[in-house]
Design a protein around this motif. Structure first.
Motif, PDB file in Angstrom:
ATOM      1  N   VAL A  36      39.408  19.052  11.829  1.00  0.00           N
ATOM      2  CA  VAL A  36      40.204  20.281  11.817  1.00  0.00           C
ATOM      3  C   VAL A  36      39.701  21.201  10.713  1.00  0.00           C
ATOM      4  O   VAL A  36      39.243  20.735   9.680  1.00  0.00           O
ATOM      5  CB  VAL A  36      41.701  20.000  11.563  1.00  0.00           C
ATOM      6  N   CYS A  37      39.783  22.491  10.932  1.00  0.00           N
ATOM      7  CA  CYS A  37      39.442  23.449   9.890  1.00  0.00           C
ATOM      8  C   CYS A  37      40.519  24.530   9.877  1.00  0.00           C
ATOM      9  O   CYS A  37      41.489  24.463  10.625  1.00  0.00           O
ATOM     10  CB  CYS A  37      38.053  24.045  10.133  1.00  0.00           C
ATOM     11  N   TYR A  38      40.327  25.533   9.026  1.00  0.00           N
ATOM     12  CA  TYR A  38      41.324  26.610   8.906  1.00  0.00           C
ATOM     13  C   TYR A  38      41.500  27.342  10.232  1.00  0.00           C
ATOM     14  O   TYR A  38      42.486  28.031  10.463  1.00  0.00           O
ATOM     15  CB  TYR A  38      40.876  27.600   7.832  1.00  0.00           C
ATOM     16  N   VAL A  51      49.791  17.954  15.500  1.00  0.00           N
ATOM     17  CA  VAL A  51      48.498  17.301  15.258  1.00  0.00           C
ATOM     18  C   VAL A  51      48.630  15.831  15.610  1.00  0.00           C
ATOM     19  O   VAL A  51      49.542  15.153  15.178  1.00  0.00           O
ATOM     20  CB  VAL A  51      48.082  17.396  13.784  1.00  0.00           C
ATOM     21  N   ASP A  52      47.730  15.349  16.428  1.00  0.00           N
ATOM     22  CA  ASP A  52      47.861  13.994  16.944  1.00  0.00           C
ATOM     23  C   ASP A  52      46.565  13.240  16.726  1.00  0.00           C
ATOM     24  O   ASP A  52      45.811  13.004  17.647  1.00  0.00           O
ATOM     25  CB  ASP A  52      48.221  14.087  18.432  1.00  0.00           C
ATOM     26  N   THR A  53      46.313  12.852  15.475  1.00  0.00           N
ATOM     27  CA  THR A  53      45.044  12.210  15.179  1.00  0.00           C
ATOM     28  C   THR A  53      45.054  10.732  15.530  1.00  0.00           C
ATOM     29  O   THR A  53      44.031  10.173  15.867  1.00  0.00           O
ATOM     30  CB  THR A  53      44.672  12.369  13.700  1.00  0.00           C
ATOM     31  N   GLU A  54      46.205  10.085  15.473  1.00  0.00           N
ATOM     32  CA  GLU A  54      46.220   8.643  15.690  1.00  0.00           C
ATOM     33  C   GLU A  54      46.920   8.276  16.994  1.00  0.00           C
ATOM     34  O   GLU A  54      47.309   7.133  17.197  1.00  0.00           O
ATOM     35  CB  GLU A  54      46.914   7.947  14.519  1.00  0.00           C
TER      36      GLU A  54
ATOM     37  N   ARG B 110      42.883  18.924   6.415  1.00  0.00           N
ATOM     38  CA  ARG B 110      42.715  17.500   6.732  1.00  0.00           C
ATOM     39  C   ARG B 110      43.796  16.626   6.116  1.00  0.00           C
ATOM     40  O   ARG B 110      43.862  15.431   6.391  1.00  0.00           O
ATOM     41  CB  ARG B 110      41.350  17.024   6.235  1.00  0.00           C
ATOM     42  N   ILE B 111      44.631  17.199   5.268  1.00  0.00           N
ATOM     43  CA  ILE B 111      45.720  16.412   4.686  1.00  0.00           C
ATOM     44  C   ILE B 111      46.654  15.960   5.796  1.00  0.00           C
ATOM     45  O   ILE B 111      46.943  16.712   6.713  1.00  0.00           O
ATOM     46  CB  ILE B 111      46.492  17.256   3.641  1.00  0.00           C
ATOM     47  N   ARG B 112      47.124  14.726   5.710  1.00  0.00           N
ATOM     48  CA  ARG B 112      47.999  14.175   6.731  1.00  0.00           C
ATOM     49  C   ARG B 112      49.308  14.968   6.797  1.00  0.00           C
ATOM     50  O   ARG B 112      49.910  15.238   5.759  1.00  0.00           O
ATOM     51  CB  ARG B 112      48.296  12.712   6.377  1.00  0.00           C
ATOM     52  N   ASP B 113      49.718  15.320   7.995  1.00  0.00           N
ATOM     53  CA  ASP B 113      50.955  16.080   8.216  1.00  0.00           C
ATOM     54  C   ASP B 113      51.025  17.329   7.352  1.00  0.00           C
ATOM     55  O   ASP B 113      52.032  17.611   6.708  1.00  0.00           O
ATOM     56  CB  ASP B 113      52.199  15.214   7.916  1.00  0.00           C
ATOM     57  N   PHE B 114      49.951  18.081   7.324  1.00  0.00           N
ATOM     58  CA  PHE B 114      49.887  19.232   6.425  1.00  0.00           C
ATOM     59  C   PHE B 114      50.813  20.352   6.888  1.00  0.00           C
ATOM     60  O   PHE B 114      50.741  20.801   8.028  1.00  0.00           O
ATOM     61  CB  PHE B 114      48.445  19.745   6.355  1.00  0.00           C
ATOM     62  N   ARG B 115      51.709  20.779   5.984  1.00  0.00           N
ATOM     63  CA  ARG B 115      52.599  21.890   6.320  1.00  0.00           C
ATOM     64  C   ARG B 115      52.545  22.966   5.256  1.00  0.00           C
ATOM     65  O   ARG B 115      53.545  23.586   4.934  1.00  0.00           O
ATOM     66  CB  ARG B 115      54.032  21.383   6.436  1.00  0.00           C
ATOM     67  N   GLY B 116      51.381  23.159   4.681  1.00  0.00           N
ATOM     68  CA  GLY B 116      51.246  24.181   3.651  1.00  0.00           C
ATOM     69  C   GLY B 116      51.423  23.577   2.276  1.00  0.00           C
ATOM     70  O   GLY B 116      52.075  22.555   2.121  1.00  0.00           O
ATOM     71  N   ILE B 117      50.833  24.223   1.266  1.00  0.00           N
ATOM     72  CA  ILE B 117      50.972  23.689  -0.081  1.00  0.00           C
ATOM     73  C   ILE B 117      52.138  24.386  -0.778  1.00  0.00           C
ATOM     74  O   ILE B 117      52.412  25.551  -0.514  1.00  0.00           O
ATOM     75  CB  ILE B 117      49.669  23.833  -0.888  1.00  0.00           C
ATOM     76  N   PRO B 118      52.840  23.679  -1.657  1.00  0.00           N
ATOM     77  CA  PRO B 118      54.018  24.258  -2.305  1.00  0.00           C
ATOM     78  C   PRO B 118      53.650  25.380  -3.268  1.00  0.00           C
ATOM     79  O   PRO B 118      52.605  25.322  -3.923  1.00  0.00           O
ATOM     80  CB  PRO B 118      54.632  23.078  -3.058  1.00  0.00           C
ATOM     81  N   ARG B 133      46.812  13.462  -3.001  1.00  0.00           N
ATOM     82  CA  ARG B 133      47.104  12.040  -2.996  1.00  0.00           C
ATOM     83  C   ARG B 133      45.865  11.188  -2.731  1.00  0.00           C
ATOM     84  O   ARG B 133      45.755  10.079  -3.204  1.00  0.00           O
ATOM     85  CB  ARG B 133      48.132  11.721  -1.933  1.00  0.00           C
ATOM     86  N   GLU B 134      44.965  11.695  -1.911  1.00  0.00           N
ATOM     87  CA  GLU B 134      43.791  10.888  -1.619  1.00  0.00           C
ATOM     88  C   GLU B 134      42.533  11.743  -1.581  1.00  0.00           C
ATOM     89  O   GLU B 134      42.556  12.886  -1.142  1.00  0.00           O
ATOM     90  CB  GLU B 134      43.965  10.121  -0.313  1.00  0.00           C
ATOM     91  N   GLN B 135      41.448  11.137  -2.067  1.00  0.00           N
ATOM     92  CA  GLN B 135      40.189  11.890  -2.129  1.00  0.00           C
ATOM     93  C   GLN B 135      39.572  12.037  -0.749  1.00  0.00           C
ATOM     94  O   GLN B 135      38.631  12.802  -0.568  1.00  0.00           O
ATOM     95  CB  GLN B 135      39.221  11.219  -3.113  1.00  0.00           C
ATOM     96  N   LEU B 136      40.099  11.317   0.238  1.00  0.00           N
ATOM     97  CA  LEU B 136      39.499  11.310   1.578  1.00  0.00           C
ATOM     98  C   LEU B 136      39.600  12.646   2.295  1.00  0.00           C
ATOM     99  O   LEU B 136      38.913  12.853   3.289  1.00  0.00           O
ATOM    100  CB  LEU B 136      40.193  10.248   2.445  1.00  0.00           C
ATOM    101  N   VAL B 137      40.458  13.544   1.817  1.00  0.00           N
ATOM    102  CA  VAL B 137      40.581  14.828   2.509  1.00  0.00           C
ATOM    103  C   VAL B 137      39.293  15.635   2.384  1.00  0.00           C
ATOM    104  O   VAL B 137      39.044  16.519   3.192  1.00  0.00           O
ATOM    105  CB  VAL B 137      41.763  15.666   1.997  1.00  0.00           C
ATOM    106  N   PHE B 138      38.466  15.302   1.389  1.00  0.00           N
ATOM    107  CA  PHE B 138      37.191  16.015   1.280  1.00  0.00           C
ATOM    108  C   PHE B 138      36.188  15.386   2.235  1.00  0.00           C
ATOM    109  O   PHE B 138      35.995  14.170   2.220  1.00  0.00           O
ATOM    110  CB  PHE B 138      36.678  15.983  -0.156  1.00  0.00           C
ATOM    111  N   PRO B 139      35.568  16.198   3.065  1.00  0.00           N
ATOM    112  CA  PRO B 139      34.700  15.662   4.117  1.00  0.00           C
ATOM    113  C   PRO B 139      33.448  14.976   3.563  1.00  0.00           C
ATOM    114  O   PRO B 139      32.824  14.190   4.263  1.00  0.00           O
ATOM    115  CB  PRO B 139      34.328  16.901   4.931  1.00  0.00           C
ATOM    116  N   GLU B 140      33.100  15.251   2.312  1.00  0.00           N
ATOM    117  CA  GLU B 140      31.903  14.630   1.731  1.00  0.00           C
ATOM    118  C   GLU B 140      32.113  13.142   1.504  1.00  0.00           C
ATOM    119  O   GLU B 140      31.168  12.365   1.453  1.00  0.00           O
ATOM    120  CB  GLU B 140      31.558  15.276   0.379  1.00  0.00           C
TER     121      GLU B 140
END
Lengths: 99, 180
Positions: A36-38, A51-54, B110-118, B133-140
């Motif tokens: 996903v991207c912006y 969003v249904d990734t799993e 890519r954050i799980r259940d992302f609904r905008g940042i506070p 919470r997790e470094q995995l959101v970065f695609p690298e």
């Protein structure tokens, strides 16, 4: 920045999203792939889908269907429960009458 | 949306000038630096945690992080002054803009259940801090190459005079704030 200690930098790294959107950005890896991207995330496009990734949504719908199938023919247990409830109601009434 | 640095000059600055009616372009808020910090208190028991944190930040930012050391001893935490307990990296210029681009356009969605940042991460003086919470959101970062899940704090330092200016600056740059 000090020479020789930093990782290789790709000023024109390609970003490719599963939705077909691509652009270039500076990064420490030559190519970035993402789901996903912006451009395609529901929050950015106005929240029009989940969003249904799993496959959670599919799983939930399946579970719902299963439940509806099994619930319609009332099982013995459910009947017994109903009878029990009826007794409880009766008891309640007599208790009220005494009071 | 990408090419965030150029967009700042051509779109964001004129928009800010108009909204806050600044007398000069230099008064318009700028992004000064971005600091990424990983606090790794568990490094006291296991020195390898620090190597992992260094590798993660290096891959995300393209810059080698600095090891942070305990400022003073705290016996309750078994902490002695000078022990290495974290890593941080300060980004400025081109790498800062590239990081901001990747953060807003790839990592945050890519954050799980992302609904905008506070929007409550502002410090009262126009700087914004965000926790991940997790470094995995970065695609690298590749899922099978990490040793553990670890988060980080990302602080965006701006020249904005107050939170309203800082908020608008980041919003115009494409930061996906929560809409209420």
């Amino acid at each position: 920045m000090r020479e020789g200690i930093h990782p290789k930098w790709y000023p024109e790294a390609k970003v490719a999203c599963a939705c077909g959107n691509t652009w270039t950005v500076g990064a420490a890896v030559p190519e970035i792939r993402t789901d996903v991207c912006y451009n395609c995330h529901p929050f950015f496009t106005g929240e029009q889908r989940i969003v249904d990734t799993e496959g959670q949504v599919d799983r939930f719908i399946k579970r719902l269907e299963k439940r509806q199938e099994t619930v319609i023919p009332t099982s013995k247990k459910a009947k017994r429960r109903k009878e029990k409830q009826a007794i409880v109601e009766l008891v309640d009434e007599t208790a009220e009458a005494e009071a | 949306m990408p090419n965030i640095q150029q967009r700042y000059k051509t779109e964001v600055v004129p928009a800010l000038m108009k909204e806050f009616s600044y007398s000069t372009v230099l008064r318009a808020p700028r992004v000064q630096k971005i600091v990424l910090n990983i606090g790794a208190g568990d490094a006291l028991d296991n020195q390898k945690v620090l190597d992992g944190a260094v590798a993660d930040l290096q891959l995300i930012t393209g810059q080698k992080p600095v090891l942070t050391k305990a400022r003073k001893s705290i016996a309750n935490f078994k902490l002695r002054e000078g022990r290495q307990i974290g890593v941080k990296v300060t980004l400025r210029g081109a790498r800062m803009w590239a990081f901001l681009d990747r953060l807003c356009n790839v990592a945050l969605p890519r954050i799980r259940d992302f609904r905008g940042i506070p929007s409550k991460g502002f410090d009262g003086r126009g700087n914004f801090t965000l926790g991940l919470r997790e470094q995995l959101v970065f695609p690298e970062i590749q899922y099978d190459k990490i040793d553990m899940l670890r988060g980080m704090e990302i602080t965006i330092v701006t020249t904005a005079q107050n939170d309203a200016e800082g908020h608008r600056l980041l919003e115009l740059l494409g930061m996906p704030f929560r809409r209420d």
